[in-house]
Design a protein around this motif. Structure first.
Motif, mmCIF file in Angstrom:
data_model
loop_
_atom_site.group_PDB
_atom_site.id
_atom_site.type_symbol
_atom_site.label_atom_id
_atom_site.label_comp_id
_atom_site.label_asym_id
_atom_site.label_seq_id
_atom_site.Cartn_x
_atom_site.Cartn_y
_atom_site.Cartn_z
ATOM 1 N N GLY A 64 -3.934 92.577 -41.225
ATOM 2 C CA GLY A 64 -4.910 92.426 -42.294
ATOM 3 C C GLY A 64 -4.526 91.105 -42.867
ATOM 4 O O GLY A 64 -5.886 90.490 -43.269
ATOM 5 N N THR A 65 -3.724 90.409 -43.100
ATOM 6 C CA THR A 65 -3.543 89.211 -43.710
ATOM 7 C C THR A 65 -4.481 87.984 -43.262
ATOM 8 O O THR A 65 -4.725 87.383 -44.045
ATOM 9 C CB THR A 65 -2.086 88.735 -43.632
ATOM 10 O OG1 THR A 65 -1.198 89.711 -44.266
ATOM 11 C CG2 THR A 65 -1.720 87.483 -44.299
ATOM 12 N N TRP A 68 -7.470 87.360 -45.316
ATOM 13 C CA TRP A 68 -7.376 86.415 -46.449
ATOM 14 C C TRP A 68 -7.692 85.151 -45.982
ATOM 15 O O TRP A 68 -8.196 84.229 -46.479
ATOM 16 C CB TRP A 68 -5.947 86.470 -47.036
ATOM 17 C CG TRP A 68 -5.735 87.949 -47.618
ATOM 18 C CD1 TRP A 68 -6.428 88.994 -47.916
ATOM 19 C CD2 TRP A 68 -4.369 88.435 -47.932
ATOM 20 N NE1 TRP A 68 -5.824 90.089 -48.393
ATOM 21 C CE2 TRP A 68 -4.703 89.824 -48.425
ATOM 22 C CE3 TRP A 68 -3.114 87.886 -48.006
ATOM 23 C CZ2 TRP A 68 -3.421 90.481 -48.909
ATOM 24 C CZ3 TRP A 68 -1.976 88.498 -48.308
ATOM 25 C CH2 TRP A 68 -2.097 89.904 -48.983
ATOM 26 N N THR A 136 -9.390 93.639 -54.776
ATOM 27 C CA THR A 136 -8.621 94.573 -53.875
ATOM 28 C C THR A 136 -9.213 96.116 -54.183
ATOM 29 O O THR A 136 -8.697 96.740 -55.411
ATOM 30 C CB THR A 136 -7.080 94.538 -54.235
ATOM 31 O OG1 THR A 136 -6.828 93.018 -54.300
ATOM 32 C CG2 THR A 136 -6.400 95.223 -53.172
ATOM 33 N N VAL A 138 -8.291 98.939 -52.743
ATOM 34 C CA VAL A 138 -7.113 99.769 -52.977
ATOM 35 C C VAL A 138 -5.929 98.997 -53.133
ATOM 36 O O VAL A 138 -5.441 98.352 -52.113
ATOM 37 C CB VAL A 138 -7.010 100.866 -52.282
ATOM 38 C CG1 VAL A 138 -5.468 101.607 -52.384
ATOM 39 C CG2 VAL A 138 -8.088 101.918 -52.484
ATOM 40 N N THR A 140 -2.416 98.710 -52.405
ATOM 41 C CA THR A 140 -1.340 99.624 -51.658
ATOM 42 C C THR A 140 -0.084 99.592 -52.519
ATOM 43 O O THR A 140 0.671 100.565 -52.181
ATOM 44 C CB THR A 140 -1.338 99.069 -50.276
ATOM 45 O OG1 THR A 140 -2.623 98.810 -49.664
ATOM 46 C CG2 THR A 140 -0.772 100.399 -49.302
ATOM 47 N N ASP A 167 -10.938 93.218 -50.493
ATOM 48 C CA ASP A 167 -9.777 93.330 -49.660
ATOM 49 C C ASP A 167 -9.837 94.987 -49.434
ATOM 50 O O ASP A 167 -9.526 95.840 -50.688
ATOM 51 C CB ASP A 167 -8.689 93.003 -50.075
ATOM 52 C CG ASP A 167 -7.476 93.501 -49.230
ATOM 53 O OD1 ASP A 167 -7.388 94.673 -48.478
ATOM 54 O OD2 ASP A 167 -6.104 93.144 -49.542
ATOM 55 N N VAL A 169 -8.379 96.567 -46.840
ATOM 56 C CA VAL A 169 -7.535 97.046 -45.842
ATOM 57 C C VAL A 169 -7.109 98.286 -45.938
ATOM 58 O O VAL A 169 -6.631 99.180 -45.041
ATOM 59 C CB VAL A 169 -6.361 95.930 -45.887
ATOM 60 C CG1 VAL A 169 -5.087 96.486 -44.697
ATOM 61 C CG2 VAL A 169 -6.549 94.664 -45.728
ATOM 62 N N CYS A 170 -6.871 98.839 -47.227
ATOM 63 C CA CYS A 170 -6.370 100.132 -47.318
ATOM 64 C C CYS A 170 -7.633 101.004 -47.897
ATOM 65 O O CYS A 170 -7.286 101.920 -48.681
ATOM 66 C CB CYS A 170 -5.308 100.162 -48.481
ATOM 67 S SG CYS A 170 -4.210 101.887 -48.323
ATOM 68 N N ALA A 190 -7.884 96.152 -41.733
ATOM 69 C CA ALA A 190 -7.116 96.085 -40.714
ATOM 70 C C ALA A 190 -7.161 97.481 -39.728
ATOM 71 O O ALA A 190 -7.541 98.368 -40.326
ATOM 72 C CB ALA A 190 -5.823 95.614 -41.054
ATOM 73 N N GLN A 192 -4.569 99.119 -38.803
ATOM 74 C CA GLN A 192 -3.444 100.026 -38.765
ATOM 75 C C GLN A 192 -3.203 101.099 -39.993
ATOM 76 O O GLN A 192 -2.555 101.864 -40.227
ATOM 77 C CB GLN A 192 -2.127 99.455 -38.547
ATOM 78 C CG GLN A 192 -1.646 99.034 -39.990
ATOM 79 C CD GLN A 192 -2.367 97.505 -40.152
ATOM 80 O OE1 GLN A 192 -3.362 97.180 -39.620
ATOM 81 N NE2 GLN A 192 -1.632 96.813 -41.107
HETATM 82 C C1 LIG Z 1 -1.678 96.329 -45.812
HETATM 83 C C2 LIG Z 1 -2.390 95.483 -46.616
HETATM 84 C C3 LIG Z 1 -2.709 94.051 -46.449
HETATM 85 C C4 LIG Z 1 -1.708 93.370 -45.452
HETATM 86 O O1 LIG Z 1 -2.097 93.795 -44.138
HETATM 87 P P1 LIG Z 1 -1.123 93.543 -42.872
HETATM 88 O O2 LIG Z 1 -1.728 94.079 -41.750
HETATM 89 O O3 LIG Z 1 -0.095 93.945 -43.126
HETATM 90 O O4 LIG Z 1 -1.320 91.915 -42.879
HETATM 91 C C5 LIG Z 1 -3.432 93.621 -47.230
HETATM 92 N N1 LIG Z 1 -4.134 93.982 -48.318
HETATM 93 C C6 LIG Z 1 -3.972 95.563 -48.568
HETATM 94 C C7 LIG Z 1 -4.779 96.338 -49.594
HETATM 95 C C8 LIG Z 1 -2.992 96.201 -47.882
HETATM 96 O O5 LIG Z 1 -3.026 97.484 -48.091
#
Ligand SMILES: *Cc1c(COP(=O)(O)O)cnc(C)c1O
Length: 370
Positions: A64-65, A68, A136, A138, A140, A167, A169-170, A190, A192
């Motif tokens: 996920g990073t 950025w 962001t 959510v 996390t 962002d 990712v979550c 991301a 996962q």
């Molecule tokens: C997990 C997460 C990230 C980072 O993702 P990675 O896969 O660990 O690099 C970034 N932003 C949010 C909101 C996340 O939950």
């Protein structure tokens, strides 16, 4: 070996079908077979982000990073002003990444467990001059969810030239996100978390406007994250033409393809609704039945892919649960790090009809008599 139930906010438990797709033999990244899979992944990514033909999906090997770095190295040039709305650890880390790439970052930090009031945001944007705002969806670290739709509306009204970066990712796959309708310029996620695939892929979406900013950059000090290099590759793959800049993660993309099918099988809305139902159930049980308090201040700002709960002795709770076969996470916010736990409920664990994972977690917490 008994298998633990993994209930952290990513990586999440993956379905058997996704696991099988990950275990396929190697094929060439330029084979018809793989090109068809990648094309399908890019098309389905549009659906999951609610983005149309004018938007540009991007699936790269990385976590996920990486999203950025993609934002910072393609949308920002040295000295550009960025407004970061911070709701916790991940917002702050994104800010750090932007600074590394030379951005001038101003941060508006929300009260712990809450969000930045939109009126404050409007005031901050009024003088103008921000090239980018980051949200962001959510965070996390706290389980706090921003109202991205409302924020986008405010930005469009007060500072329409500012690029909106989210962002997700979550959030992508478990919260409502409408990339095109809300006017988002770059949303990153991301594999996962709520997408229910293994870790290792950065999945994101660019608006036409963001693509043109990226292509008109004067100087760029990145190589792998360069959108000028990647966008033609993504376009080729989507239209079923093999193309090469750097080797795609063949097996991971194959697994993501199956994970996206599972998300879209009964429609994205139903998938999100399942996450909300599971989250509401768990949050109600821990607050009402166990009398515990959540980090997110109220239901309006509570995320649905995880629950952050104040407990007396987090390390003890985490290790007691581990002994019962359930893996959860500790705190991540600098001000309250040793005061809470985080339970993830995304993907299979939130959507499987039996909901036995989250039920087991609740039963285990109850047995501890916190
Ligand atoms: C997990 C997460 C990230 C980072 O993702 P990675 O896969 O660990 O690099 C970034 N932003 C949010 C909101 C996340 O939950």
């Amino acid at each position: 070996m008994t298998e633990n139930i993994l209930l952290i906010p990513g990586p999440v438990v993956i379905s058997n079908k996704v696991q099988q797709a990950l275990g396929t033999g190697s094929v060439s990244h330029t084979s018809d077979e793989f090109v068809a899979v990648f094309s399908s992944v890019l098309k389905k990514t549009r659906q999951v982000f609610k983005a149309g033909e004018s938007s540009q999906p991007l699936v790269l090997a990385g976590s996920g990073t990486l999203g950025w770095d993609i934002a910072a190295s393609n949308l920002i040039e040295t000295g550009d002003k960025v407004l970061v709305l911070s709701t916790g650890f991940f917002s702050d880390s994104f800010a750090e990444c932007l600074q590394v790439h030379g951005a001038h970052v101003d941060k508006m930090t929300a009260p712990l467990g809450g969000v930045v009031p939109v009126s404050d945001l409007r005031a901050a944007l009024t003088p103008g001059g921000y090239k980018v705002i980051t949200i962001t969806h959510v965070d996390t670290s706290t389980g706090v969810m921003n109202d991205v739709k409302e924020i986008c509306k405010a930005v469009k009204h007060v500072s329409p030239e500012t690029l909106i970066v989210v962002d997700g990712v979550c959030s992508v796959g478990c919260e409502k996100l409408e990339f095109e309708a809300w006017g988002i310029d770059y949303a990153l996620s991301a594999s996962q978390k709520a997408l229910g695939a293994p870790p290792g892929l950065s999945i994101s979406m660019l608006s036409e406007r963001a693509v043109s900013v990226a292509f008109s950059q004067k100087s760029q000090s990145c190589f792998y994250t360069s959108l000028k290099r990647w966008i033609p590759i993504m376009q080729n793959y989507e239209s079923r033409k093999a193309s090469y800049f750097a080797t795609p993660a063949v097996q991971l993309i194959n697994a993501l393809n199956v994970a996206l099918d599972e998300i879209l099988e009964h429609g994205l809305e139903e998938r999100i609704a399942k996450h909300w139902t599971t989250s509401d159930w768990f949050k109600n049980k821990v607050t009402e039945e166990l009398g515990l308090e959540l980090v997110s201040a109220n239901a309006r700002v509570s995320a649905h892919g995880l629950t952050a709960i104040y407990v007396k002795n987090p390390p003890e709770v985490i290790s007691a649960l581990k002994n019962m076969g359930i893996v959860i996470s500790g705190g991540l916010h600098k001000d309250i790090q040793g005061e809470y736990i985080r339970v993830g409920h995304m993907g299979e664990s939130a959507c499987n009809d039996s909901l036995q994972h989250i039920q087991s977690c609740f039963d285990a917490l109850k047995a501890l008599e916190l």
